[in-house]
Design an enzyme around this catalytic site. Sequence first.
Site, short mmCIF file in Angstrom:
data_model
loop_
_atom_site.label_atom_id
_atom_site.label_comp_id
_atom_site.label_asym_id
_atom_site.label_seq_id
_atom_site.Cartn_x
_atom_site.Cartn_y
_atom_site.Cartn_z
CG HIS A 306 -3.75 -19.43 16.00
ND1 HIS A 306 -3.15 -20.11 17.02
CD2 HIS A 306 -3.85 -20.27 14.95
CE1 HIS A 306 -2.86 -21.33 16.59
NE2 HIS A 306 -3.28 -21.47 15.35
CG ASP A 363 -7.30 -22.03 7.93
OD1 ASP A 363 -7.38 -22.14 9.17
OD2 ASP A 363 -7.04 -22.98 7.18
C1 SDX Z 1 -6.61 -23.30 12.64
O1 SDX Z 1 -4.96 -24.45 17.21
C2 SDX Z 1 -4.31 -24.50 16.06
O2 SDX Z 1 -3.11 -24.57 16.01
C3 SDX Z 1 -5.19 -24.42 14.81
C4 SDX Z 1 -4.46 -24.31 13.48
C5 SDX Z 1 -3.64 -25.54 13.15
O3 SDX Z 1 -2.69 -25.43 12.39
O4 SDX Z 1 -4.07 -26.65 13.59
O5 SDX Z 1 -3.61 -23.17 13.48
C6 SDX Z 1 -5.46 -24.17 12.30
O6 SDX Z 1 -7.60 -23.81 13.09
C7 SDX Z 1 -6.46 -21.82 12.47
C8 SDX Z 1 -7.74 -21.04 12.95
C9 SDX Z 1 -8.78 -21.11 11.85
N1 SDX Z 1 -10.07 -20.55 12.32
C10 SDX Z 1 -10.49 -19.34 11.89
O7 SDX Z 1 -9.86 -18.60 11.13
C11 SDX Z 1 -11.88 -18.99 12.41
C12 SDX Z 1 -11.87 -17.52 12.88
N2 SDX Z 1 -11.06 -17.45 14.10
C13 SDX Z 1 -11.75 -17.47 15.36
O8 SDX Z 1 -12.88 -18.31 15.38
C14 SDX Z 1 -10.80 -17.65 16.54
O9 SDX Z 1 -9.80 -16.71 16.38
C15 SDX Z 1 -10.17 -18.99 16.81
C16 SDX Z 1 -11.18 -20.09 16.84
C17 SDX Z 1 -9.15 -19.32 15.79
C18 SDX Z 1 -9.48 -18.90 18.14
O10 SDX Z 1 -10.51 -18.90 19.08
P1 SDX Z 1 -10.31 -18.43 20.56
O11 SDX Z 1 -8.97 -18.73 21.07
O12 SDX Z 1 -11.47 -18.95 21.32
O13 SDX Z 1 -10.43 -16.86 20.41
P2 SDX Z 1 -10.18 -15.93 21.60
O14 SDX Z 1 -10.95 -16.37 22.78
O15 SDX Z 1 -8.71 -15.77 21.76
O16 SDX Z 1 -10.78 -14.56 21.09
C19 SDX Z 1 -10.44 -13.40 21.82
C20 SDX Z 1 -11.42 -12.33 21.35
C21 SDX Z 1 -12.89 -12.71 21.54
O17 SDX Z 1 -13.60 -11.52 21.69
P3 SDX Z 1 -13.85 -10.90 23.20
O18 SDX Z 1 -14.62 -11.94 23.96
O19 SDX Z 1 -12.48 -10.63 23.77
O20 SDX Z 1 -14.65 -9.62 22.95
O21 SDX Z 1 -11.26 -12.14 19.94
C22 SDX Z 1 -12.50 -12.41 19.30
C23 SDX Z 1 -13.26 -13.30 20.22
O22 SDX Z 1 -14.65 -13.19 19.95
N3 SDX Z 1 -12.15 -13.10 18.04
C24 SDX Z 1 -12.67 -12.78 16.86
C25 SDX Z 1 -12.03 -13.61 15.93
N4 SDX Z 1 -11.16 -14.40 16.58
C26 SDX Z 1 -11.25 -14.09 17.89
N5 SDX Z 1 -13.60 -11.88 16.50
C27 SDX Z 1 -13.90 -11.83 15.19
N6 SDX Z 1 -13.32 -12.59 14.22
C28 SDX Z 1 -12.39 -13.49 14.57
N7 SDX Z 1 -11.82 -14.23 13.63
#
Ligand code: SDX
Length: 428
Positions: A306, A363
Amino acid sequence: MSDKAVLHFGDQQIELPVLIGSEGEKAVDISRLRDATGLTTYDPSLSNTAVCKSAVTFIDGDLGILRYRGIPIEQFTQSPNFLEVAWLLIFGRLPKQAELDRFSGRLTNNALLHEGMIDQIQHMPANGAPMALLSAAVSSLACYHSQPLAMSDDDAFEEAAARLISKLRTIAACTYRRSVGLPFIYPDPKLRYGANFLHMMFSIPYKQFEVTPEIEEALNLIFILHADHEQNCSTATARVVGSSRANMYASCSAAIGALWGPLHGGANVEVVEMLERIHHGGLSPEDCLKAAKDKANPFKLFGFGHRVYKNYDPRAKILKACCDKVLGQMKVKDPLLDIARKLEEIALADSYFVDRKLYPNVDFYSGIILRSLGIPTDMFTVCFAIGRLPGWISQWREQHDDPTSKILRPRQVYIGNTKQDYVPMEKR
Ligand code: SDX
């Protein structure tokens, strides 16, 4: 109450005010930075940038706190009433019984769609994505309700909000019925919001779908937990569109488009599809984590991570507990729940996820409950939109009512060609 920040750049120095929110959050106010120094700031995902002041929802991502108008979401779980929470978000306080009854009556009176819209939906492709149909239908509501909204008139706004919240639910049910080739079922004025939605989804002519109190309660809770989440992608979209003074239907239709994305509201579909792949043997939980950790692989562990929560999403905690209760009441054994639990367990023991503070988000478990209610996977994000609509409306109105709000128009850092001349075709 504010402090100051000082920015030094070259031979320039500028003092910037620091705003302090009601929960102690601090923000450097750079609204006069460019005029004073020619400098802009660069924050492409806006994760370090507050684009507004808001009193609707408070999140503490480190502590896993979520409050609607100051009330912790955990306090809505006892006897969840989605319309009460919708009114709270939009009008800023809990409604009195008479106000809630009036609001509920307005939703009942607005549940029907104009027959022209029914015809419009009927002529959309049956295999069309429900979120595409939802966004298109919500935008076209402006064709049937074109009178300008008297924003300063609470009564008129309550009617407009009730109309949109009620009709979105009817439209959602219609898109489902269209996709399965069943006749549209008209709303039943005797049923409450969630029960009416399931009635319009699953009743068939001469056989009313019976909504048990447990199912109705579970659906109200799902909608409440999705109702608002401060400046998430879809809400920010509603604000951007609303900042041009576009109408509420256009703004919420755009928000539906943003919510559709698999990184946002579309994740609840991806989660269940991921769990089903594991269940059918195409993938092991360990394979899942391996793929999610592989930077060369676009696969994400959907339902995990998140932008704001660097702790367990409080909504996921409630939904995880709710799974047991609802599946037990429905006498449903869903193998996907066991798989989800296993996936969570091994992910939270894996340094990749622990080091990055990636926890289950809203989710991860929501789809399992929706499945147990008989809602098909391609309607999960539609249910998210139904829940989130009061949040979009409340934030859209808050921005509209803010006398300091202006059209949202970000700047950029230009990295294209410097000046060059046009070259006539014969010389290219
Ligand atoms: C919702 O914003 C809100 O409030 C949204 C929401 C709402 O109520 O409106 O809460 C609803 O959208 C929840 C999120 C649903 N999406 C997912 O579950 C998709 C999977 N999650 C990821 O795509 C990701 O965690 C996000 C999109 C939710 C957040 O994206 P960020 O902020 O760009 O992630 P980050 O930059 O903080 O990630 C940090 C690291 C990265 O790796 P490094 O570059 O440090 O090596 O964590 C990794 C990311 O690649 N990472 C993941 C991951 N989430 C983050 N790696 C694998 N699987 C994941 N799910």
